[in-house]
Write a protein that holds these residues in place. Sequence first.
Motif, PDB file in Angstrom:
ATOM      1  N   TYR A 238      33.623 -33.284  16.014  1.00 46.86           N
ATOM      2  CA  TYR A 238      32.459 -32.430  15.748  1.00 46.86           C
ATOM      3  C   TYR A 238      31.179 -33.252  15.608  1.00 46.86           C
ATOM      4  CZ  TYR A 238      35.358 -28.271  14.669  1.00 46.86           C
ATOM      5  OH  TYR A 238      36.205 -27.193  14.718  1.00 46.86           O
TER       6      TYR A 238
ATOM      7  N   THR B 209      36.760 -31.908  28.498  1.00 44.28           N
ATOM      8  CA  THR B 209      35.647 -31.810  27.538  1.00 44.28           C
ATOM      9  C   THR B 209      35.906 -30.720  26.495  1.00 44.28           C
ATOM     10  OG1 THR B 209      34.318 -30.270  28.868  1.00 44.28           O
ATOM     11  CG2 THR B 209      33.971 -32.609  29.248  1.00 44.28           C
ATOM     12  N   MET B 210      36.444 -29.590  26.951  1.00 48.44           N
ATOM     13  CA  MET B 210      36.739 -28.501  26.009  1.00 48.44           C
ATOM     14  C   MET B 210      37.723 -28.989  24.949  1.00 48.44           C
ATOM     15  SD  MET B 210      36.450 -25.311  25.184  1.00 48.44           S
ATOM     16  CE  MET B 210      36.697 -23.708  25.858  1.00 48.44           C
TER      17      MET B 210
ATOM     18  N   GLN C 269      30.159 -35.840  16.893  1.00 51.41           N
ATOM     19  CA  GLN C 269      29.543 -36.363  18.118  1.00 51.41           C
ATOM     20  C   GLN C 269      28.524 -35.386  18.702  1.00 51.41           C
ATOM     21  OE1 GLN C 269      32.614 -37.645  20.853  1.00 51.41           O
ATOM     22  NE2 GLN C 269      33.757 -38.573  19.181  1.00 51.41           N
ATOM     23  N   SER C 270      28.628 -34.118  18.303  1.00 53.85           N
ATOM     24  CA  SER C 270      27.648 -33.152  18.792  1.00 53.85           C
ATOM     25  C   SER C 270      26.728 -32.693  17.658  1.00 53.85           C
ATOM     26  CB  SER C 270      28.362 -31.945  19.414  1.00 53.85           C
ATOM     27  OG  SER C 270      29.172 -31.312  18.457  1.00 53.85           O
ATOM     28  N   GLY C 271      26.832 -33.329  16.505  1.00 55.24           N
ATOM     29  CA  GLY C 271      25.980 -32.938  15.380  1.00 55.24           C
ATOM     30  C   GLY C 271      26.343 -31.576  14.818  1.00 55.24           C
ATOM     31  N   TYR C 272      27.557 -31.150  15.091  1.00 50.34           N
ATOM     32  CA  TYR C 272      28.015 -29.838  14.611  1.00 50.34           C
ATOM     33  C   TYR C 272      28.688 -30.032  13.258  1.00 50.34           C
ATOM     34  CZ  TYR C 272      31.177 -25.692  14.615  1.00 50.34           C
ATOM     35  OH  TYR C 272      31.879 -24.552  14.305  1.00 50.34           O
ATOM     36  N   PRO C 273      28.165 -29.379  12.217  1.00 53.37           N
ATOM     37  CA  PRO C 273      28.751 -29.592  10.883  1.00 53.37           C
ATOM     38  C   PRO C 273      30.135 -28.971  10.728  1.00 53.37           C
ATOM     39  CG  PRO C 273      26.578 -28.516  10.781  1.00 53.37           C
ATOM     40  CD  PRO C 273      27.036 -28.444  12.186  1.00 53.37           C
ATOM     41  N   GLY C 274      30.541 -28.119  11.657  1.00 53.15           N
ATOM     42  CA  GLY C 274      31.835 -27.442  11.534  1.00 53.15           C
ATOM     43  C   GLY C 274      31.668 -26.101  10.850  1.00 53.15           C
ATOM     44  N   PRO C 275      32.713 -25.277  10.926  1.00 51.91           N
ATOM     45  CA  PRO C 275      32.635 -23.923  10.352  1.00 51.91           C
ATOM     46  C   PRO C 275      32.746 -23.956   8.833  1.00 51.91           C
ATOM     47  CG  PRO C 275      34.830 -24.313  11.225  1.00 51.91           C
ATOM     48  CD  PRO C 275      34.024 -25.541  11.544  1.00 51.91           C
ATOM     49  N   PRO C 276      32.376 -22.844   8.168  1.00 56.89           N
ATOM     50  CA  PRO C 276      32.573 -22.775   6.720  1.00 56.89           C
ATOM     51  C   PRO C 276      34.058 -22.879   6.368  1.00 56.89           C
ATOM     52  CG  PRO C 276      31.701 -20.682   7.595  1.00 56.89           C
ATOM     53  CD  PRO C 276      31.766 -21.636   8.735  1.00 56.89           C
TER      54      PRO C 276
ATOM     55  N   LEU D 241      34.366 -38.807  29.300  1.00 55.20           N
ATOM     56  CA  LEU D 241      33.872 -38.796  27.916  1.00 55.20           C
ATOM     57  C   LEU D 241      33.112 -40.059  27.542  1.00 55.20           C
ATOM     58  CD1 LEU D 241      37.181 -37.422  26.351  1.00 55.20           C
ATOM     59  CD2 LEU D 241      35.084 -36.115  26.731  1.00 55.20           C
TER      60      LEU D 241
ATOM     61  N   TYR E  93      35.867 -31.625  22.535  1.00 53.49           N
ATOM     62  CA  TYR E  93      34.844 -31.164  21.594  1.00 53.49           C
ATOM     63  C   TYR E  93      35.327 -30.069  20.653  1.00 53.49           C
ATOM     64  CZ  TYR E  93      31.267 -34.116  23.661  1.00 53.49           C
ATOM     65  OH  TYR E  93      30.532 -35.195  24.060  1.00 53.49           O
ATOM     66  N   CYS E  94      36.494 -29.459  20.951  1.00 49.28           N
ATOM     67  CA  CYS E  94      37.045 -28.471  20.018  1.00 49.28           C
ATOM     68  C   CYS E  94      37.757 -29.142  18.850  1.00 49.28           C
ATOM     69  CB  CYS E  94      38.037 -27.547  20.730  1.00 49.28           C
ATOM     70  SG  CYS E  94      37.248 -26.229  21.642  1.00 49.28           S
TER      71      CYS E  94
END
Lengths: 536, 180
Positions: free
Chosen positions: B164, B154-155, B166-173, B61, B158-159
């Motif tokens: 979140y 990694t799974m 770190q991957s630019g993922y805003p996350g779920p609603p 990582l 990143y889960c």
Amino acid sequence: MQIVSEIRGINDPFSNKQRITQKTFDANQLSIDSLSADVIIIGTGAGGGTSAEIFAQAGLKVLMIEEGPLKSTRDFNLNEGQAYADLYQEGAGRVTKDGGIGILQGRCVGGTTVVNWTSSFRTPNATLEYWQKTFQVKGCSAAEMTPWFEKMEKRLNISPWLGQPNENNTVLKQGCDKLNIPWKVIPRNVKGCWNLGYCGMGCPTNAKQSMLVTTIPDALEHGATLLYSARVERLVIEDKKVTGVECFALDKNNKKTANKIIAKAPYIILAAGGINGPALMLRSKAPDPQNLIGKRTFLHPTVFSFAQFEHEISPFFGAPQSIYSDHFQWVNGAKGPLSYKLEVPPLHPGITSIMLMGHGNGLIEDMSKLNNTHAMLALLRDGFDTESEGASITLSDDGSPIVDYPLNEYLFDGIKRAYLSMAEVQFAAGAKRVRPAHQHGQWFESLSAFKSNFSQLEHQVSSNLIGSAHVMGGLAMGENKNNCLVDSDCKYHYLDNLWVFDGSVFPTSIGTNPQLSIYALICKQATKLVTALNEK
Amino acid sequence: MNTSRREFFKISILGSAVLLLGSSLSTKILAKPDHASLEQNYSFMRPLDIEFILALAPAILSVNKSGAFTEKVQLQLISTIDRQIASLGEDSQKKLRQLFELLTSSSLRYLAGAPTSQWSTTSAEQADSFLMGWKTSMFSLKRTGYAALVKLVTMSWYCQSENYQQSGYPGPPKIYLPQE
């Protein structure tokens, strides 16, 4: 695309106040150890769900038995890790024997229909024709199947997606346009879809018309019973008949308990899907004079190509699959070199970190660009050519299935051509960099650099990312007993009261996402069986 | 003896060792871990497995143990991995157990190309070179082992919603359930 930030007020069809919930039983909390019905259906996915509704509506007393848990709307919290653990076979960690292919398959009430990406295609004519010719399948010509496709399309609200494709799918569309390659819009089984992008984690808005919110509730309304967290260990077979279904309750961690339940019915439907269905038949020592059980199990081995763009792709949001191209799928007819369908996968961070195949700085940097990353997939059509025999299923010491899918040169040849096709489309769509999903795959800045270097990549077990979300075959359908185990009505050739109603009856892969192929075929077979039973 | 032949012999011994010992490798011969604080109730992970994973994680990582990879973050990663393994099938768990026993056994791991020192004292550079050795091995057993170990880490990383961004993922609603 409008990003939805909150979801409010969605009802759960299995909430405690719903009447049908009283017809559902956790096997581990059952106080009795024997059950009986007119029809027992083992498995509640596309085949089990479709047939349960038909039998129950016809007035038969139906018992559905499901190994997975009952998870419904309120449980779908859109957390990736949680979804994989709750809803997938082996926590989404199912792999073939040598680790070469990862298999995503559902394991919950509603089966894979709860977690699929909603793509709903009719069985291609070329596939149906090949089955008639090679396996002597009767009654499944395109003309004979059409009314059943229409019926299930209506039942599950299947139609081509009317919304704008998300950016991830737009790449496929634009790349194809630039190259003059035909593409089409994918039909989806959704009603009032919110365009969220979380189909693979259980739909939190009930828009996806999976078995969980359609046929299963309807079957329960019509008197059916659902037993979940119950693993069917063995079919008791006596004198060409299944006389009992032996189950064990599973605890919260899916571990087998000592709670044994025996279920009995005059008619047994096996709908546990590829891999698990054949494994159950092997554990039950079902009659199989030609030694065919579990052979020719097909997976649509799928390979991936990543592309980075200057603009945002947000590959985690929006309907996951809305555009496809069959340009490369039937170029040589049914047989010949391996051919493929192009689609895109959604990319959430957990699964993407696996798909990128690597570690350290390179992985971390690639992950940091996820929002600008697109991925394409090529779904390889296995099972048609003599070079493509698929997997065979055997049993491990504990009776669980082992999926042995040898990766051969025929497959690697298809994989190499697929990487090239995908890179061409991605660069044509304006990709800055393209990288095949391979352990040693590097980023290429141009198609010419890709072409001159990628041939140096070695293709061997575990070097390529190969996935599967479609398990088919293992209990092939057809009149030819030399290569088939069930007849054209899906009745097991060597048992009097067992029918197989799921994708394991497909004699080859389908060549496209298989859910509608299962719905339509099983709707036809279950309707025929119900009619015959009513005439008795 | 050339490198590939030498590696072939090592892998053969490795294979036989795994077969012979299977999952019965007694915990007696396993050394005591340094981090007593990491001993908790896990369904799969044993203390030496934890040391092993925590030795690999900084290399996988690119995180620094003296920086953001605090003990709290480490514990969260370990418990997420433990839950992930618990959801795997029994057969996969058995294979992972064999892999972990092999790589945490002080007497066997040198055969596998792992550092001979304790995992708790292994540097990120050493861990990386071990991982690269397995990734580029001519043996599918090692390549598959590499993929399995890296995937687990990694799974699970990143889960986690904490990671979140770190991957630019805003996350779920956000979901608000109706009152029942």
